[in-house]
Every structure is written in structure tokens, then in C-alpha cells.
Design a protein around this motif. Structure first.
Motif, PDB file in Angstrom:
ATOM      1  N   ARG A  82       0.819  -1.221   0.000  1.00 21.96           N
ATOM      2  CA  ARG A  82       0.000   0.000   0.000  1.00 21.96           C
ATOM      3  C   ARG A  82       0.848   1.264   0.000  1.00 21.96           C
ATOM      4  O   ARG A  82       0.429   2.300  -0.531  1.00 21.96           O
ATOM      5  CB  ARG A  82      -0.933   0.012   1.219  1.00 21.96           C
ATOM      6  N   HIS A  83       2.032   1.191   0.603  1.00 17.77           N
ATOM      7  CA  HIS A  83       2.877   2.377   0.733  1.00 17.77           C
ATOM      8  C   HIS A  83       4.134   2.301  -0.138  1.00 17.77           C
ATOM      9  O   HIS A  83       5.097   3.024   0.093  1.00 17.77           O
ATOM     10  CB  HIS A  83       3.256   2.573   2.202  1.00 17.77           C
ATOM     11  N   ALA A  84       4.096   1.458  -1.147  1.00 19.03           N
ATOM     12  CA  ALA A  84       5.267   1.272  -2.001  1.00 19.03           C
ATOM     13  C   ALA A  84       5.703   2.573  -2.674  1.00 19.03           C
ATOM     14  O   ALA A  84       6.893   2.791  -2.925  1.00 19.03           O
ATOM     15  CB  ALA A  84       4.987   0.206  -3.058  1.00 19.03           C
ATOM     16  N   GLY A  85       4.742   3.437  -2.966  1.00 17.89           N
ATOM     17  CA  GLY A  85       5.084   4.706  -3.609  1.00 17.89           C
ATOM     18  C   GLY A  85       5.870   5.640  -2.717  1.00 17.89           C
ATOM     19  O   GLY A  85       6.527   6.568  -3.212  1.00 17.89           O
ATOM     20  N   ASP A  86       5.802   5.427  -1.403  1.00 17.30           N
ATOM     21  CA  ASP A  86       6.508   6.287  -0.449  1.00 17.30           C
ATOM     22  C   ASP A  86       7.944   5.838  -0.216  1.00 17.30           C
ATOM     23  O   ASP A  86       8.765   6.626   0.239  1.00 17.30           O
ATOM     24  CB  ASP A  86       5.801   6.269   0.916  1.00 17.30           C
ATOM     25  N   MET A  87       8.234   4.567  -0.488  1.00 21.69           N
ATOM     26  CA  MET A  87       9.510   4.015  -0.024  1.00 21.69           C
ATOM     27  C   MET A  87      10.568   4.015  -1.120  1.00 21.69           C
ATOM     28  O   MET A  87      10.273   3.937  -2.308  1.00 21.69           O
ATOM     29  CB  MET A  87       9.319   2.591   0.504  1.00 21.69           C
ATOM     30  N   ILE A  88      11.808   4.077  -0.658  1.00 21.34           N
ATOM     31  CA  ILE A  88      12.939   4.073  -1.574  1.00 21.34           C
ATOM     32  C   ILE A  88      13.475   2.672  -1.808  1.00 21.34           C
ATOM     33  O   ILE A  88      14.136   2.404  -2.817  1.00 21.34           O
ATOM     34  CB  ILE A  88      14.048   4.996  -1.027  1.00 21.34           C
ATOM     35  N   ALA A  89      13.181   1.742  -0.889  1.00 22.10           N
ATOM     36  CA  ALA A  89      13.704   0.380  -0.986  1.00 22.10           C
ATOM     37  C   ALA A  89      12.955  -0.529  -0.025  1.00 22.10           C
ATOM     38  O   ALA A  89      12.227  -0.068   0.859  1.00 22.10           O
ATOM     39  CB  ALA A  89      15.198   0.352  -0.655  1.00 22.10           C
ATOM     40  N   ILE A  90      13.157  -1.837  -0.196  1.00 28.71           N
ATOM     41  CA  ILE A  90      12.732  -2.833   0.785  1.00 28.71           C
ATOM     42  C   ILE A  90      13.912  -3.056   1.722  1.00 28.71           C
ATOM     43  O   ILE A  90      14.998  -3.446   1.313  1.00 28.71           O
ATOM     44  CB  ILE A  90      12.369  -4.174   0.113  1.00 28.71           C
ATOM     45  N   GLY A  91      13.715  -2.772   3.008  1.00 33.00           N
ATOM     46  CA  GLY A  91      14.826  -2.946   3.925  1.00 33.00           C
ATOM     47  C   GLY A  91      14.502  -2.450   5.330  1.00 33.00           C
ATOM     48  O   GLY A  91      13.640  -1.598   5.494  1.00 33.00           O
ATOM     49  N   GLU A  92      15.054  -2.965   6.299  1.00 28.45           N
ATOM     50  CA  GLU A  92      16.198  -3.834   6.251  1.00 28.45           C
ATOM     51  C   GLU A  92      15.732  -5.281   6.300  1.00 28.45           C
ATOM     52  O   GLU A  92      14.891  -5.617   7.113  1.00 28.45           O
ATOM     53  CB  GLU A  92      17.119  -3.512   7.440  1.00 28.45           C
ATOM     54  N   ILE A  93      16.276  -6.107   5.440  1.00 31.29           N
ATOM     55  CA  ILE A  93      15.930  -7.527   5.400  1.00 31.29           C
ATOM     56  C   ILE A  93      17.222  -8.345   5.352  1.00 31.29           C
ATOM     57  O   ILE A  93      18.295  -7.788   5.132  1.00 31.29           O
ATOM     58  CB  ILE A  93      15.028  -7.860   4.195  1.00 31.29           C
ATOM     59  N   GLY A  94      17.115  -9.644   5.557  1.00 27.27           N
ATOM     60  CA  GLY A  94      18.334 -10.447   5.493  1.00 27.27           C
ATOM     61  C   GLY A  94      18.246 -11.725   6.292  1.00 27.27           C
ATOM     62  O   GLY A  94      17.184 -12.343   6.417  1.00 27.27           O
ATOM     63  N   LEU A  95      19.394 -12.101   6.874  1.00 29.83           N
ATOM     64  CA  LEU A  95      19.503 -13.347   7.640  1.00 29.83           C
ATOM     65  C   LEU A  95      20.178 -13.074   8.988  1.00 29.83           C
ATOM     66  O   LEU A  95      21.061 -12.207   9.080  1.00 29.83           O
ATOM     67  CB  LEU A  95      20.298 -14.389   6.842  1.00 29.83           C
ATOM     68  N   PRO A  96      19.783 -13.817  10.030  1.00 33.94           N
ATOM     69  CA  PRO A  96      20.154 -13.480  11.415  1.00 33.94           C
ATOM     70  C   PRO A  96      21.473 -14.097  11.874  1.00 33.94           C
ATOM     71  O   PRO A  96      21.498 -14.936  12.779  1.00 33.94           O
ATOM     72  CB  PRO A  96      18.977 -14.030  12.209  1.00 33.94           C
ATOM     73  N   TYR A  97      22.584 -13.683  11.317  1.00 35.48           N
ATOM     74  CA  TYR A  97      23.873 -14.278  11.652  1.00 35.48           C
ATOM     75  C   TYR A  97      24.168 -14.202  13.154  1.00 35.48           C
ATOM     76  O   TYR A  97      24.558 -15.198  13.775  1.00 35.48           O
ATOM     77  CB  TYR A  97      24.991 -13.577  10.882  1.00 35.48           C
TER      78      TYR A  97
END
Length: 259
Positions: A82-97
């Protein structure tokens, strides 16, 4: 300059407002404000709404926390769409080292496949929305993240505060993935070695604030203005003047995020 990775929503309101209002006179033109979960995304959006142009929000789920329940994840994904137009990127995402390492030290079980599945879903969303991704993936986790990026045909990937083995570094360079350096480039040999190796055109500066730093930053509240010191230290490793180092890192950030 641009702080390419900061957790603005973790600063107290009074300190945050004062800090953000002072940034233009301190040579900071914008910030990439990453998020941790749905509540964090909502706060990041609110900050960006109050400081348009200065704060560029990214929405995601930080991996160094317990897995979300399915309904929680569904609500987050729906909110991001819904707010994709507001955001510059998907983040923070990743793996839990780090969380995984701590759990293993305590002799506890850890569901690595579930975290990989979560990252896969978030990368799938990024691919559908045609957004770059901000990744928390270090050491052996970075190789897995590279596998998933390639599966989703994602080329715009920013590995923040990256550390990892030579073969992973080579793979990331060959794919054109970006990394960013924090203030620890002033005092960590491992980070300085990586900075010498990674192509200058694929590098950005960040603070990961409010995370505290050591060395010359001991006792100081992490502030976006510290990216100036990051740039100076990075530039010295490559023989650039301070002004040229700032120009390169800023141009890289503008190019990656389309600012």
C-alpha cells in the motif's frame, strides 16, 4: 553527503527532531531510513512525512529478531504494498547471523530454513515492486543471500556493514552489488582491508545509527554527520582527497537509490 543506512525510528523524538533540523547546515542532504517491522515502518513513514526530501524511508523486517507470525507478516507485506510509492527500498531484510550464533552458543535450536523462507518472500516482494533491497547478510549468510538475489533476478542490492570471505566478496563484485561502510572503518583492520578491495564505484557511507561505535567515537551518540569521517577514512585508503571521496560516495548513493 547521504547517510545510506540509519534507524531513525530508534532515536527519541526530541533528539530526532533537533538532529534532523540541523543536518542541512552540517552537509547532510538526505538519509536512507530503514525499518525493523510493521510498527517501525509506520514510524519511519511518519518521520519521512515530517521531513520530506530529507528522509527517504525503506520498509522491511530486520532478521535479528524472532520470526513473525504469519498474520503479522501478512499485515506487514500488505502495508508495504500500500505504501510502495513512499519508499525508496525494501529494507532492512536479510539473515540473522548474530542471533543464530548466540543461540548456538547457548545450545538452543535454530530454524534457519524459516529465516531463509522469510527472506525469499521479502525478496519476491521487492522483485514484484521493482525496488532495490537493503540487506543484513554477513559472512556465510551473504552467500545464501546472493543465491536468493539471483533466483529473483534482483540486481540492485545494498549489503550494509558487510563482512565476509574473499569468495563472497568476488561474487558480489561480479554481480555489481553495493556495500556501505560505517564509522568502524576508522579503527577496524578487517573493514579497512575490505575497503581497499571493493571497487570504489560500488561503495556508500552509512552510520547504522543509533548503533554506538568505538575508537574515536567512544561515548558519542551516533549521528549522520559521522559519514563525513567515514568518507575521509575511506578516501585515505584509496588516495583520494576528502572532497573527492565525499563526491564519489554521494554519487554512488544517488545512482543506486535513484535520488
Amino acid at each position: 553527503m547521504i547517510d545510506a543506512h540509519i534507524h531513525l525510528e530508534q532515536y527519541e523524538d526530541t533528539a530526532l527532531s533537533s538532529m534532523l533540523q540541523s543536518l542541512p547546515e552540517q552537509g547532510i542532504e538526505s538519509l536512507v531510513a530503514v525499518s525493523m517491522n510493521l510498527a517501525s515502518c509506520i514510524r519511519s513513514k511518519g518521520i519521512a512525512d515530517r521531513f520530506p526530501g530529507l528522509v527517504k524511508p525503506a520498509y522491511g523486517f530486520h532478521p535479528e529478531q524472532p520470526l513473525p507470525a504469519e498474520e503479522e507478516l501478512a499485515a506487514l507485506l500488505e502495508w508495504i504494498v500500500r505504501h510502495a510509492g513512499d519508499m525508496i527500498a525494501i529494507g532492512e531484510i536479510g539473515l540473522p547471523y548474530y542471533s543464530r550464533a548466540e543461540a548456538m552458543e547457548r545450545g538452543e535450536a535454530w530454524d534457519t530454513p524459516a529465516y531463509i523462507k522469510l527472506l525469499d518472500r521479502l525478496l519476491g516482494l521487492a522483485a514484484r515492486l521493482a525496488k532495490p533491497v537493503v540487506l543484513h547478510a554477513v559472512y556465510e549468510d551473504a552467500w545464501t543471500a546472493c543465491d536468493l538475489l539471483e533466483q529473483h533476478n534482483i540486481t540492485r542490492a545494498h549489503f550494509h556493514w558487510f563482512k565476509g570471505p574473499a569468495e563472497t566478496v568476488d561474487r558480489m563484485i561480479s554481480r555489481g552489488y553495493y556495500i556501505s561502510f560505517t564509522p568502524d572503518i576508522l579503527y577496524e583492520q578487517e573493514i579497512q582491508d575490505l575497503a581497499r578491495r571493493y571497487p570504489p564505484e560500488l561503495v556508500m557511507a552509512e552510520t547504522d545509527g543509533p548503533w554506538p561505535f568505538e575508537g574515536p567515537f567512544t561515548g558519542r551518540t551516533t549521528h549522520p554527520v559521522m559519514v563525513h569521517e567515514v568518507a575521509a577514512a575511506w578516501g585515505a585508503l584509496h588516495g583520494y582527497s576528502v572532497s573527492r571521496a565525499k563526491e564519489i560516495l554521494t554519487a554512488n548513493t544517488v545512482r543506486f537509490y535513484g535520488l
